[in-house]
Design an enzyme around this catalytic site. Structure first.
Site, PDB file in Angstrom:
ATOM      1  N   GLU A 118      13.868  -0.836   2.353  1.00  0.00           N
ATOM      2  CA  GLU A 118      12.807  -1.829   2.155  1.00  0.00           C
ATOM      3  C   GLU A 118      11.461  -1.165   1.889  1.00  0.00           C
ATOM      4  O   GLU A 118      10.730  -1.553   0.968  1.00  0.00           O
ATOM      5  CB  GLU A 118      12.657  -2.733   3.389  1.00  0.00           C
ATOM      6  CG  GLU A 118      13.900  -3.506   3.745  1.00  0.00           C
ATOM      7  CD  GLU A 118      14.772  -2.820   4.788  1.00  0.00           C
ATOM      8  OE1 GLU A 118      15.328  -3.538   5.637  1.00  0.00           O
ATOM      9  OE2 GLU A 118      14.890  -1.581   4.756  1.00  0.00           O
ATOM     10  N   CYS A 178      10.113  -2.479   9.008  1.00  0.00           N
ATOM     11  CA  CYS A 178      10.203  -3.036   7.664  1.00  0.00           C
ATOM     12  C   CYS A 178       9.673  -4.467   7.619  1.00  0.00           C
ATOM     13  O   CYS A 178       9.027  -4.864   6.646  1.00  0.00           O
ATOM     14  CB  CYS A 178      11.639  -2.968   7.163  1.00  0.00           C
ATOM     15  SG  CYS A 178      12.188  -1.258   6.900  1.00  0.00           S
TER      16      CYS A 178
END
Length: 153
Positions: free
Chosen positions: A59, A90
């Site tokens: 991510e 993330c």
């Protein structure tokens, strides 16, 4: 993949990145950023071992690549597709990037930060909350993760 389920191109790209990560010996997680028209802007897979960098999650790498490609620090109007529920780190990056939507495949009861654990987006201090859609390709993601970890036991 779930029988009869056709994944949108960004999620299919995220799965390709997850499989490539597994082939490199990384935990098989992939992510893709798509713009408002659904065009893929960035794709990445985990690279924490390769880079000796605990922040090199799929991510984070996809967000960085998308920001560079678009020349912007915010990804307003963009969507993130991930093969596993994002961790708290993330999820924080997703909020700061102002992503419009988050799509993820499998839940992560042990390390997730969206529906499990820290539940970053539910805190009143969270700067931005994307629309969240889960379960898109969940069986395929779970099978990929199970096979990866079974091979290491």
């Amino acid at each position: 993949m779930q029988p009869g389920l056709l994944l949108p191109p960004p999620m299919a790209a995220a799965f390709d990145a997850a499989r490539a990560a597994a082939a490199r010996g990384e935990t098989p997680v992939g992510a893709a950023v798509a713009d408002a028209a659904g065009e893929i802007v960035a794709v990445a897979g985990n690279r924490t071992r390769e880079r000796a960098d605990p922040t090199a999650h799929a991510e984070i790498l996809a967000i960085r690549e998308a920001c560079a490609a678009l020349g912007a620090e915010r990804l307003t109007g963009c969507d993130l597709y991930v093969t596993l529920e994002p961790c708290p780190m993330c999820a924080g990056a997703i909020a700061h990037a102002r992503l419009r939507r988050l799509y993820y495949a499998a839940p992560d009861p042990k390390g997730g930060g969206v529906a499990h654990g820290a539940r970053v987006f539910s805190h009143p201090t969270c700067h931005h909350r994307p629309e969240i859609y889960d379960g898109l390709g969940e069986r395929e993601s779970a099978a990929l993760l199970r096979a990866f970890f079974a091979a290491r036991r």
